[in-house]
Write a protein that holds these residues in place. Structure first.
Motif, short mmCIF file in Angstrom:
data_model
loop_
_atom_site.label_atom_id
_atom_site.label_comp_id
_atom_site.label_asym_id
_atom_site.label_seq_id
_atom_site.Cartn_x
_atom_site.Cartn_y
_atom_site.Cartn_z
N ILE A 44 0.84 -1.20 0.00
CA ILE A 44 0.00 0.00 0.00
C ILE A 44 0.87 1.25 0.00
O ILE A 44 0.59 2.22 -0.72
CB ILE A 44 -0.95 0.00 1.22
N GLU A 45 1.94 1.25 0.78
CA GLU A 45 2.85 2.40 0.81
C GLU A 45 3.44 2.68 -0.57
O GLU A 45 3.56 3.83 -0.99
CB GLU A 45 3.96 2.19 1.84
N VAL A 46 3.82 1.62 -1.28
CA VAL A 46 4.38 1.78 -2.63
C VAL A 46 3.32 2.38 -3.55
O VAL A 46 3.60 3.33 -4.31
CB VAL A 46 4.93 0.45 -3.18
N CYS A 47 2.11 1.85 -3.50
CA CYS A 47 1.03 2.39 -4.34
C CYS A 47 0.80 3.87 -4.05
O CYS A 47 0.64 4.68 -4.98
CB CYS A 47 -0.27 1.62 -4.10
N LEU A 48 0.81 4.24 -2.79
CA LEU A 48 0.56 5.65 -2.42
C LEU A 48 1.74 6.55 -2.78
O LEU A 48 1.55 7.70 -3.17
CB LEU A 48 0.21 5.75 -0.94
N ARG A 49 2.96 6.02 -2.68
CA ARG A 49 4.13 6.82 -3.11
C ARG A 49 4.06 7.11 -4.60
O ARG A 49 4.38 8.21 -5.06
CB ARG A 49 5.43 6.08 -2.78
N ILE A 50 3.65 6.12 -5.36
CA ILE A 50 3.48 6.32 -6.81
C ILE A 50 2.38 7.36 -7.04
O ILE A 50 2.55 8.29 -7.84
CB ILE A 50 3.16 4.99 -7.52
N ALA A 51 1.26 7.23 -6.36
CA ALA A 51 0.14 8.16 -6.52
C ALA A 51 0.57 9.60 -6.23
O ALA A 51 0.11 10.54 -6.90
CB ALA A 51 -1.02 7.76 -5.61
N LEU B 105 -5.58 -7.19 -2.23
CA LEU B 105 -4.56 -6.20 -1.93
C LEU B 105 -4.38 -5.25 -3.10
O LEU B 105 -4.29 -4.03 -2.92
CB LEU B 105 -3.24 -6.90 -1.58
N GLU B 106 -4.36 -5.78 -4.30
CA GLU B 106 -4.27 -4.93 -5.49
C GLU B 106 -5.48 -4.00 -5.58
O GLU B 106 -5.35 -2.82 -5.90
CB GLU B 106 -4.18 -5.79 -6.75
N LEU B 107 -6.66 -4.53 -5.27
CA LEU B 107 -7.86 -3.70 -5.30
C LEU B 107 -7.70 -2.49 -4.39
O LEU B 107 -7.98 -1.36 -4.78
CB LEU B 107 -9.09 -4.50 -4.87
N TRP B 108 -7.26 -2.74 -3.16
CA TRP B 108 -7.12 -1.62 -2.21
C TRP B 108 -5.98 -0.70 -2.60
O TRP B 108 -6.10 0.52 -2.49
CB TRP B 108 -6.95 -2.13 -0.78
N LEU C 82 -6.87 3.10 -3.37
CA LEU C 82 -6.28 4.17 -2.55
C LEU C 82 -5.46 5.13 -3.40
O LEU C 82 -5.47 6.35 -3.16
CB LEU C 82 -5.43 3.57 -1.43
N ALA C 83 -4.77 4.60 -4.41
CA ALA C 83 -4.01 5.47 -5.31
C ALA C 83 -4.96 6.41 -6.06
O ALA C 83 -4.71 7.62 -6.17
CB ALA C 83 -3.20 4.63 -6.29
N ALA D 204 -12.97 1.25 -8.82
CA ALA D 204 -13.69 2.52 -8.94
C ALA D 204 -14.68 2.70 -7.78
O ALA D 204 -14.79 3.79 -7.21
CB ALA D 204 -14.43 2.59 -10.28
N GLY D 205 -15.39 1.63 -7.45
CA GLY D 205 -16.36 1.71 -6.36
C GLY D 205 -15.71 2.05 -5.04
O GLY D 205 -16.20 2.89 -4.28
N ARG D 206 -14.58 1.42 -4.74
CA ARG D 206 -13.88 1.69 -3.47
C ARG D 206 -13.31 3.11 -3.45
O ARG D 206 -13.43 3.80 -2.44
CB ARG D 206 -12.74 0.69 -3.24
N ALA D 207 -12.71 3.53 -4.54
CA ALA D 207 -12.13 4.88 -4.59
C ALA D 207 -13.21 5.94 -4.44
O ALA D 207 -13.07 6.90 -3.67
CB ALA D 207 -11.36 5.07 -5.89
N ALA D 208 -14.32 5.78 -5.16
CA ALA D 208 -15.42 6.74 -5.08
C ALA D 208 -16.08 6.71 -3.70
O ALA D 208 -16.48 7.74 -3.17
CB ALA D 208 -16.43 6.46 -6.18
N MET D 209 -16.20 5.51 -3.11
CA MET D 209 -16.79 5.38 -1.79
C MET D 209 -15.96 6.15 -0.76
O MET D 209 -16.49 6.87 0.08
CB MET D 209 -16.85 3.90 -1.39
N LEU D 210 -14.65 6.01 -0.83
CA LEU D 210 -13.78 6.75 0.09
C LEU D 210 -13.91 8.25 -0.11
O LEU D 210 -13.96 9.02 0.86
CB LEU D 210 -12.32 6.32 -0.11
N ALA D 211 -13.99 8.67 -1.36
CA ALA D 211 -14.15 10.10 -1.65
C ALA D 211 -15.48 10.61 -1.11
O ALA D 211 -15.55 11.70 -0.54
CB ALA D 211 -14.05 10.34 -3.16
N GLY D 212 -16.54 9.84 -1.28
CA GLY D 212 -17.84 10.23 -0.76
C GLY D 212 -17.83 10.31 0.76
O GLY D 212 -18.41 11.22 1.35
N ALA D 213 -17.17 9.35 1.40
CA ALA D 213 -17.08 9.37 2.86
C ALA D 213 -16.28 10.58 3.35
O ALA D 213 -16.62 11.19 4.36
CB ALA D 213 -16.44 8.08 3.37
N LEU D 214 -15.26 10.95 2.59
CA LEU D 214 -14.42 12.08 2.98
C LEU D 214 -15.14 13.42 2.81
O LEU D 214 -15.12 14.26 3.70
CB LEU D 214 -13.13 12.10 2.16
N ARG D 215 -15.80 13.59 1.67
CA ARG D 215 -16.34 14.91 1.34
C ARG D 215 -17.86 14.99 1.34
O ARG D 215 -18.43 16.02 1.05
CB ARG D 215 -15.77 15.36 0.00
#
Length: 135
Positions: free
Chosen positions: A8-15, A41-44, A48-49, A76-87
Motif C-alpha cells: 500500500i505504501e508503494v502504491c501511495l508513493r506512486i500516486a 490487496l491490489e484492489l485496495w 487508494l491510489a 472505482a467503487g472503493r475509490a469513489a466510496m472513500l471520496a464520498g465518505a471524505l467529502r
C-alpha cells in the motif's frame, strides 16, 4: 513486497507523483500489478491510489478506477466510496443522483440515518456480538 502495508505504501508513493488519475496507470502496472485474476490487496492499493490522486473528488476517483483496468468496477467503487465518505454526499455528481428513483434515494437516506443512530447510541458492539452468537 515485504507486507501488505509495504505494498500500500508503494502504491501511495506512486500516486503522490501524479495529478492525473489516467496518467498513473502505467507506473502502477509496472510496479504494483499482482499477477492473480483478483487480488484484494491490489484492489485496495489501486483504489487508494485513485482516491489520493483525485484528492477526494468522487467523479475523478470513479473515472480513475474505471480506467485502471483489472477489476476496475471494484476499484472505482472503493475509490469513489472513500471520496464520498471524505467529502460527503454533496460531492456526488447531481447527474449520477438523478439516475436513482425517489424510492431508492429515500431508502438510502433511511439506511444512512439508521446507521448514524446505531453509531451514536453505541449499538455497533452489541450488534457485532449478536452476529457472532448467531454464527
Amino acid at each position: 513486497f515485504k507486507s501488505p502495508r509495504h505494498y500500500i505504501e508503494v502504491c501511495l508513493r506512486i500516486a503522490d507523483k501524479y495529478d492525473d488519475v489516467l496518467a498513473v496507470r502505467k507506473e502502477l502496472y509496472e510496479k504494483c500489478l499482482l499477477y492473480h485474476h483478483i487480488d484484494p490487496l491490489e484492489l485496495w492499493g489501486f483504489a487508494l491510489a485513485m482516491f489520493r490522486i483525485a484528492k477526494g473528488d468522487v467523479r475523478l476517483a470513479a473515472i480513475g478506477g474505471t480506467n485502471i483496468g483489472r477489476d476496475s468496477d471494484t476499484i472505482a467503487g472503493r475509490a469513489a466510496m472513500l471520496a464520498g465518505a471524505l467529502r460527503g454526499a454533496s460531492n456526488v455528481p447531481l447527474e449520477w443522483i438523478a439516475m436513482f428513483s425517489e424510492d431508492a434515494l429515500a431508502r438510502i437516506d433511511r439506511n444512512a440515518a439508521r446507521l448514524a443512530e446505531l453509531i451514536i447510541a453505541g449499538k455497533m458492539p452489541h450488534l457485532r456480538r449478536r452476529l457472532e452468537m448467531a454464527q
